[in-house]
Design an enzyme around this catalytic site. Structure first.
Site, PDB file in Angstrom:
ATOM      1  N   ASN A 151     -13.482 -46.368   2.012  1.00  0.00           N
ATOM      2  CA  ASN A 151     -13.543 -47.641   1.292  1.00  0.00           C
ATOM      3  C   ASN A 151     -12.405 -47.809   0.287  1.00  0.00           C
ATOM      4  OD1 ASN A 151     -15.300 -45.428   0.327  1.00  0.00           O
ATOM      5  ND2 ASN A 151     -15.502 -46.686  -1.493  1.00  0.00           N
ATOM      6  N   CYS A 329     -10.610 -45.266 -10.830  1.00  0.00           N
ATOM      7  CA  CYS A 329     -11.692 -44.793 -11.693  1.00  0.00           C
ATOM      8  C   CYS A 329     -12.983 -45.044 -10.945  1.00  0.00           C
ATOM      9  CB  CYS A 329     -11.762 -45.606 -12.965  1.00  0.00           C
ATOM     10  SG  CYS A 329     -10.431 -45.291 -14.047  1.00  0.00           S
TER      11      CYS A 329
HETATM   12  N1  PMP Z   1     -20.758 -46.302   1.848  1.00  0.00           N
HETATM   13  C1  PMP Z   1     -19.596 -46.938   1.680  1.00  0.00           C
HETATM   14  C2  PMP Z   1     -18.358 -46.383   2.312  1.00  0.00           C
HETATM   15  C3  PMP Z   1     -19.533 -48.096   0.902  1.00  0.00           C
HETATM   16  O1  PMP Z   1     -18.357 -48.715   0.742  1.00  0.00           O
HETATM   17  C4  PMP Z   1     -20.723 -48.591   0.319  1.00  0.00           C
HETATM   18  C5  PMP Z   1     -20.718 -49.841  -0.537  1.00  0.00           C
HETATM   19  N2  PMP Z   1     -19.796 -49.813  -1.587  1.00  0.00           N
HETATM   20  C6  PMP Z   1     -21.926 -47.897   0.528  1.00  0.00           C
HETATM   21  C7  PMP Z   1     -21.906 -46.757   1.306  1.00  0.00           C
HETATM   22  C8  PMP Z   1     -23.229 -48.356  -0.065  1.00  0.00           C
HETATM   23  O2  PMP Z   1     -23.729 -49.460   0.642  1.00  0.00           O
HETATM   24  P1  PMP Z   1     -24.846 -50.426   0.018  1.00  0.00           P
HETATM   25  O3  PMP Z   1     -24.143 -51.332  -0.929  1.00  0.00           O
HETATM   26  O4  PMP Z   1     -25.420 -51.133   1.210  1.00  0.00           O
HETATM   27  O5  PMP Z   1     -25.873 -49.569  -0.637  1.00  0.00           O
END
Ligand code: PMP
Length: 385
Positions: A151, A329
């Site tokens: 992400n 961060c």
């Molecule tokens: N895993 C990844 C790689 C994410 O980017 C996110 C959301 N930021 C999540 C898990 C968590 O997902 P959710 O918002 O549905 O709890």
């Protein structure tokens, strides 16, 4: 003020078609899907349809799809549920180097239950170090987690290679893959990946917040975390959120069926974003991983030429441009993400790292207006130094 959304890795707008599909399940038919009357059966059929759609998009069997409140819950369920179900075979756990906290935090918490938890490494070019992974896998390894796409930088990890090498040594290991950022951008097939489970989230694929799923391979055993009325085949008790789940189902179907077109569109725009950033001297684009390692088509990180990302973001926000410094961060913590050092950034560079992430509906015009604002903010801040 017009908003420009360069933060799709954090969340995406709900697709009109998804919204329409959800609408009727709040007021027209609000039955409990466990009720035996006709309205309840219709709601339960809506869950089945969503299950088939999620299964189709991920290469799994519909009865192996467990709906959750999002990927955070799905990752928690996979980590605790798989490790606890395999304790008789060992207590060794391996966690990917750039996992989302919804995977890495529960994995660390397993230490309190006597598990030995180790992290996999990135090599000096920022790619997953498969040799190191091979050296760490043991016959008593019972859980390995590795996200499919990151992400923060958008790197797509060689999960297939990892699962192959894990299987050679660890007969009993469950391999869990966070596919949240990958769905709709990378083809996902549970069997080809060789994984035991994957987690997905609706709000990253133009669906609603608060809905996700854990999708499992046929023979993967897992212990539930939430006990109660036996919903979701006993794996996740609680009345299902029918509107959100039908939204998730359609969003997953659309994400996969429109994947090729969306990837082509987003790749072109990310390329444009990257060349505009370089051309206007706004900063240095970061592409971690070995040369040729695939990256998501919608995420671009760059070290901004100017003050720390937090300051820059504040000024961008004031002009309607939403972006993120999530990689520098970890939201409330002031600590730096160690992955940034692993890919060779200095602390000072890491503090200036900005993440821009576009969506399938982002237009060329928005990209150009967005970089124009970036340039204006850069110039304005430079005058105040
Ligand atoms: N895993 C990844 C790689 C994410 O980017 C996110 C959301 N930021 C999540 C898990 C968590 O997902 P959710 O918002 O549905 O709890």
């Amino acid at each position: 003020m017009e908003q420009i959304h360069f933060d799709h890795a954090a969340s995406t707008p709900v697709d009109e078609r998804v919204l329409e599909a959800m609408r009727g399940w709040w007021q027209e038919n609000y039955a409990n899907p466990s009720s035996r009357h006709a309205a309840g059966v219709a709601a339960s059929e809506a869950l089945d349809e969503a299950r088939r759609r999620v299964a189709w998009a991920t290469g799994a069997r519909p009865d192996r799809v467990t709906f959750t409140s999002g990927a955070t819950e799905a990752n928690n369920l996979a980590v605790f549920g798989s490790a606890r179900a395999r304790m008789q075979h060992g207590k060794h756990v391996l966690v990917g180097p750039l996992e989302h906290p919804s995977t890495s935090v529960p994995a660390s918490a397993l230490r309190e239950e006597g598990f030995e938890v180790e992290e996999l490494r990135l090599n000096s070019s920022g790619a997953l170090d498969l040799e190191d992974a091979e050296a760490r896998v043991r016959p008593d390894t019972v859980l390995v987690t590795q996200m499919l796409a990151n992400n923060e930088f958008g790197c797509v990890f060689p999960v297939r290679e990892l699962t192959r090498l894990v299987r050679r040594t660890a007969q009993h290991a469950a391999i869990h893959v966070d596919a949240v950022q990958a769905l709709g951008k990378v083809e996902i097939d549970l069997e080809t990946l060789g994984a035991d489970s994957i987690a997905i989230s609706a709000h990253k694929i133009n669906g609603p917040k608060g809905a996700g799923a854990l999708v499992r391979a046929d023979d993967s055993v897992i212990h539930p975390l939430v006990l109660g009325g036996g919903q979701e085949s006993g794996l996740r008790a609680g009345t299902q959120d029918v509107p959100a789940i039908s939204g998730l189902g359609l969003a997953a179907k659309l994400a996969e069926s429109e994947r090729e077109a969306s990837v082509a569109h987003m790749s072109e725009l990310t390329e444009l974003l990257s060349s505009e950033i370089a051309g206007r001297g706004l900063g240095r684009v970061i592409k971690p991983g070995a040369p040729g390692q695939p990256l998501l088509p919608n995420i671009l990180s760059f070290i901004v030429d100017g003050p720390p990302a937090e300051v820059f973001l504040h000024h961008l926000d004031a002009r309607g441009v939403m972006a993120s410094a999530g990689s520098a961060c970890q939201s409330n913590k002031r600590s730096m993400n160690p992955a940034l050092f692993a890919i060779g950034l200095s602390e000072e560079e890491a503090r200036r790292l900005l993440r821009l992430s576009i969506g399938k509906r982002t237009s060329r015009d928005e990209v150009l207006r967005g970089v124009q604002v970036l340039e204006e903010v850069r110039d304005e801040l430079a005058r105040h130094v």
